[in-house]
Design a protein around this motif. Sequence first.
Motif, PDB file in Angstrom:
ATOM      1  N   PRO A  83       0.806  -1.222   0.000  1.00  0.00           N
ATOM      2  CA  PRO A  83       0.000   0.000   0.000  1.00  0.00           C
ATOM      3  C   PRO A  83       0.841   1.275   0.000  1.00  0.00           C
ATOM      4  CG  PRO A  83      -0.934  -1.597   1.518  1.00  0.00           C
ATOM      5  CD  PRO A  83       0.379  -2.163   1.058  1.00  0.00           C
ATOM      6  N   THR A 107      -5.859   3.887   1.963  1.00  0.00           N
ATOM      7  CA  THR A 107      -6.629   2.882   2.700  1.00  0.00           C
ATOM      8  C   THR A 107      -8.104   2.942   2.334  1.00  0.00           C
ATOM      9  OG1 THR A 107      -5.087   2.881   4.564  1.00  0.00           O
ATOM     10  CG2 THR A 107      -7.320   2.094   4.998  1.00  0.00           C
ATOM     11  N   LEU A 145      -8.463   1.468  -1.164  1.00  0.00           N
ATOM     12  CA  LEU A 145      -8.294   0.015  -1.175  1.00  0.00           C
ATOM     13  C   LEU A 145      -9.478  -0.695  -0.532  1.00  0.00           C
ATOM     14  CD1 LEU A 145      -4.495  -0.301  -0.293  1.00  0.00           C
ATOM     15  CD2 LEU A 145      -5.567  -0.521  -2.545  1.00  0.00           C
ATOM     16  N   ARG A 153      -6.015  -8.365  -0.082  1.00  0.00           N
ATOM     17  CA  ARG A 153      -4.796  -8.151   0.687  1.00  0.00           C
ATOM     18  C   ARG A 153      -4.250  -9.506   1.136  1.00  0.00           C
ATOM     19  NH1 ARG A 153      -8.250  -3.720   2.401  1.00  0.00           N
ATOM     20  NH2 ARG A 153      -7.132  -1.725   2.594  1.00  0.00           N
ATOM     21  N   ILE A 184      -1.019  -5.951  -2.100  1.00  0.00           N
ATOM     22  CA  ILE A 184      -2.318  -5.793  -2.756  1.00  0.00           C
ATOM     23  C   ILE A 184      -2.275  -6.506  -4.099  1.00  0.00           C
ATOM     24  CG2 ILE A 184      -4.078  -4.171  -3.506  1.00  0.00           C
ATOM     25  CD1 ILE A 184      -3.348  -4.024  -0.513  1.00  0.00           C
TER      26      ILE A 184
END
Length: 202
Positions: free
Chosen positions: A84, A99, A102, A113, A125
């Motif tokens: 990330p 975040t 995602l 993840r 990811i």
Amino acid sequence: MLSTILLRHGRKEFMTDRLDRILERWRASRRDLDFSALEMGTRVLRAAHFLQDRLDRVAAAYGLSHQGDLEVLTQLDLVGPQAPSMLADDLLLTSGGMTVRLNRLQNAGLIERTPNPMDGRGVLIHLTPTGKELTDDALTAHLQAHAAIIATLESAERTDLNRLLRALLSGLGDIPTFTPSITAKGKRSNGEARWENEGGAF
């Protein structure tokens, strides 16, 4: 009157945009000020607005919130699984912003993840099969949208614009982060490594 002159194929073509008229009024009001730097900066911002709008429409056609989601998927598709932090760095996002992005893509079943084998505390990811299928299809539409955006520029103009924008971004600090392939703690990958010393980090 049309005010901007471009030379194409040996003949003059007169083009203008709405900013020309705005600046004309500003200069008439304050003849003592130099608006040239503001003119260039404002054009970059206005161009970004129109670019964002067109690319958001492409993303929306695929059920994505905006083109930023498509950026993440494209990065994963073309580069492979990433941490990330590396995604955030490449896409100019804060860790919090990444975040949120995602989480949205994971909830849509497009990414997953998994533990990072090079960092027991981190994750990588990945695209899911659904995410891969969507991204492969969307990438063509994404590239076509970009091509349409610059269709009014000739090849030499595109080269010049790209060179100037690269110089502008470099001057603003948009340069690659130094990431050694190996550190005192051992080899790392996926953008997790950073050169550090007692004086700080690059």
